[in-house]
Design an enzyme around this catalytic site. Structure first.
Site, PDB file in Angstrom:
ATOM      1  N   GLU A  35       0.788  -1.159   0.132  1.00 11.64           N
ATOM      2  CA  GLU A  35      -0.088  -0.107   0.240  1.00 11.64           C
ATOM      3  C   GLU A  35       0.863   1.438   0.038  1.00 11.64           C
ATOM      4  O   GLU A  35       0.456   2.271  -0.639  1.00 11.64           O
ATOM      5  CB  GLU A  35      -0.880   0.013   1.434  1.00 11.64           C
ATOM      6  CG  GLU A  35      -2.252   0.990   1.120  1.00 11.64           C
ATOM      7  CD  GLU A  35      -2.804   1.250  -0.075  1.00 11.64           C
ATOM      8  OE1 GLU A  35      -3.333   0.199  -0.640  1.00 11.64           O
ATOM      9  OE2 GLU A  35      -2.960   2.385  -0.229  1.00 11.64           O
ATOM     10  N   GLY A  36       1.919   1.313   0.718  1.00 11.79           N
ATOM     11  CA  GLY A  36       2.823   2.226   0.632  1.00 11.79           C
ATOM     12  C   GLY A  36       3.519   2.745  -0.671  1.00 11.79           C
ATOM     13  O   GLY A  36       3.145   3.848  -1.181  1.00 11.79           O
ATOM     14  N   HIS A  37       3.683   1.820  -1.769  1.00 13.86           N
ATOM     15  CA  HIS A  37       4.055   1.958  -3.020  1.00 13.86           C
ATOM     16  C   HIS A  37       2.722   2.484  -3.848  1.00 13.86           C
ATOM     17  O   HIS A  37       2.722   3.567  -4.513  1.00 13.86           O
ATOM     18  CB  HIS A  37       4.398   0.912  -3.830  1.00 13.86           C
ATOM     19  CG  HIS A  37       5.629   0.267  -3.343  1.00 13.86           C
ATOM     20  ND1 HIS A  37       5.586  -0.922  -2.573  1.00 13.86           N
ATOM     21  CD2 HIS A  37       6.808   0.672  -3.266  1.00 13.86           C
ATOM     22  CE1 HIS A  37       6.710  -1.285  -2.285  1.00 13.86           C
ATOM     23  NE2 HIS A  37       7.553  -0.196  -2.607  1.00 13.86           N
ATOM     24  N   GLN A 148       8.113   8.645   2.796  1.00 10.01           N
ATOM     25  CA  GLN A 148       8.873   9.157   3.933  1.00 10.01           C
ATOM     26  C   GLN A 148       9.393   7.987   4.784  1.00 10.01           C
ATOM     27  O   GLN A 148      10.201   8.184   5.678  1.00 10.01           O
ATOM     28  CB  GLN A 148       7.894   9.849   4.726  1.00 10.01           C
ATOM     29  CG  GLN A 148       8.343  10.571   6.181  1.00 10.01           C
ATOM     30  CD  GLN A 148       9.374  11.556   5.984  1.00 10.01           C
ATOM     31  OE1 GLN A 148       9.845  11.853   4.936  1.00 10.01           O
ATOM     32  NE2 GLN A 148       9.948  11.694   7.215  1.00 10.01           N
ATOM     33  N   LYS A 149       8.854   6.649   4.817  1.00 15.82           N
ATOM     34  CA  LYS A 149       9.451   5.552   5.638  1.00 15.82           C
ATOM     35  C   LYS A 149      10.942   5.647   5.450  1.00 15.82           C
ATOM     36  O   LYS A 149      11.613   5.159   6.206  1.00 15.82           O
ATOM     37  CB  LYS A 149       8.642   4.484   5.122  1.00 15.82           C
ATOM     38  CG  LYS A 149       9.252   3.432   6.126  1.00 15.82           C
ATOM     39  CD  LYS A 149       9.007   1.814   6.110  1.00 15.82           C
ATOM     40  CE  LYS A 149       9.989   1.127   6.401  1.00 15.82           C
ATOM     41  NZ  LYS A 149      10.751   0.603   5.122  1.00 15.82           N
ATOM     42  N   SER A 186       8.315  -4.085   2.136  1.00 10.10           N
ATOM     43  CA  SER A 186       8.315  -5.323   1.623  1.00 10.10           C
ATOM     44  C   SER A 186       9.111  -6.431   2.191  1.00 10.10           C
ATOM     45  O   SER A 186       8.746  -7.734   2.290  1.00 10.10           O
ATOM     46  CB  SER A 186       9.111  -5.207   0.051  1.00 10.10           C
ATOM     47  OG  SER A 186       8.514  -4.131  -0.571  1.00 10.10           O
TER      48      SER A 186
END
Ligand code: PAF
Length: 288
Positions: A35-37, A148-149, A186
């Site tokens: 979901e981040g991507h 930002q991670k 991931s």
């Protein structure tokens, strides 16, 4: 959605779009999308023009003994997710396209790449800047989206964009978290069910840093010590680093300011996890 595996084809695709006056947003990834991507792709889609995602597990950013060989890959699943989002193209070159046998040129880094992840993974950021510079040249984007991670990566890449005068706007998407607070990555696939619980200690430590700041603590050393003791209380975790830094220089903050960042990295089982938290949420624009 066009799937492009060759550098020359990608460059031709980009030339045609720019010649038609169309803009391009690029979302560089190493695949095994989460979901981040996808949230970065959605930011790009909302900005208009074409969105190009890149998928390439970049060997030059992995040190000896790191997880290059076992890094999770699932091309079919990634392509399905991207197709559903409605992006224009995916660039997924082979390693030989990116690094032919006579390849020798790297983008060297200093400043924000020093310390923290840069200390534990000495060649990592040089590999990241080298591949991202190549991807910028190949995809010629108007905008590039990063999460930002990977806050230190963001600082290093913004520095590269400034230093090398890439005419590209860098846009940073907020960290996407699981409901229990674990930052999506991931690499979370490496965690067993027990590791998964233990891993939450990193977001707890960073949250404690923020709470103490909100209660008035401004000493970087004391905040770091308090966060360190949260990690130390968890027997199944090995601390890599924890601290509070200026988000642009990545220098440790002596007196902590609202726009600084709490950062941490831990080892859980056979997995290394990183995370960070704004000292003060929302004071610093993610877009600059
Ligand atoms: O953040 C990543 O996934 C990678 O470091 C990047 C930016 C795609 C470069 O390989």
């Amino acid at each position: 959605m066009d799937i492009i595996r060759r550098v020359d084809e990608m460059m031709r695709w980009v030339r045609e779009r720019h010649a038609a006056g169309e803009e391009i947003g690029v979302v560089p990834t190493m695949g095994y999308l989460h979901e981040g991507h996808l949230s970065l792709c959605r930011l790009s889609l909302a900005d208009g023009g074409h969105t190009v995602a890149t998928i390439f597990v970049n060997p030059t950013q992995f040190g000896p003994g790191e997880d290059l060989a076992r890094y999770p890959r699932d091309e079919e699943r990634d392509l399905k997710m991207l197709r559903e989002l409605g992006i224009s193209a995916v660039f997924m070159p082979t390693p030989e396209q990116v690094y032919p046998p006579d390849y020798v040129t790297y983008v060297d880094t200093a400043g924000p790449s020093q310390g923290w992840c840069g200390a534990t993974r000495p060649i990592h950021f040089r590999g990241v800047t080298t591949i991202v510079a190549q991807l910028f040249h190949i995809t010629q984007p108007n905008r590039a989206y990063f999460g930002q991670k990977d806050a230190q990566q963001v600082a290093v890449l913004k520095q590269m964009v400034r230093d090398l005068k890439f005419p590209i706007e860098v846009i940073v998407g907020e960290t996407v978290r699981e409901p229990d607070g674990l930052a999506m990555s991931s690499r979370n696939v490496y965690l067993t069910a027990e590791d998964r619980q233990v891993a939450l200690v990193i977001s707890r430590a960073l949250q404690l840093g923020r709470s103490l700041y909100e209660e008035g603590e401004r000493s970087g050393e004391r905040l770091t010590e308090a966060m360190r003791s949260v990690i130390a209380a968890e027997p199944n975790v090995r601390l890599d680093y924890i601290g509070v830094v200026n988000r642009r220089s990545f220098r440790a903050a002596d007196v902590v300011l609202p726009m600084d960042l709490f950062i941490g990295a831990i080892y859980v089982g056979n997995c290394r996890l990183i995370d960070n938290l704004d000292v003060c949420p929302k004071v610093y624009p993610l877009r600059d």
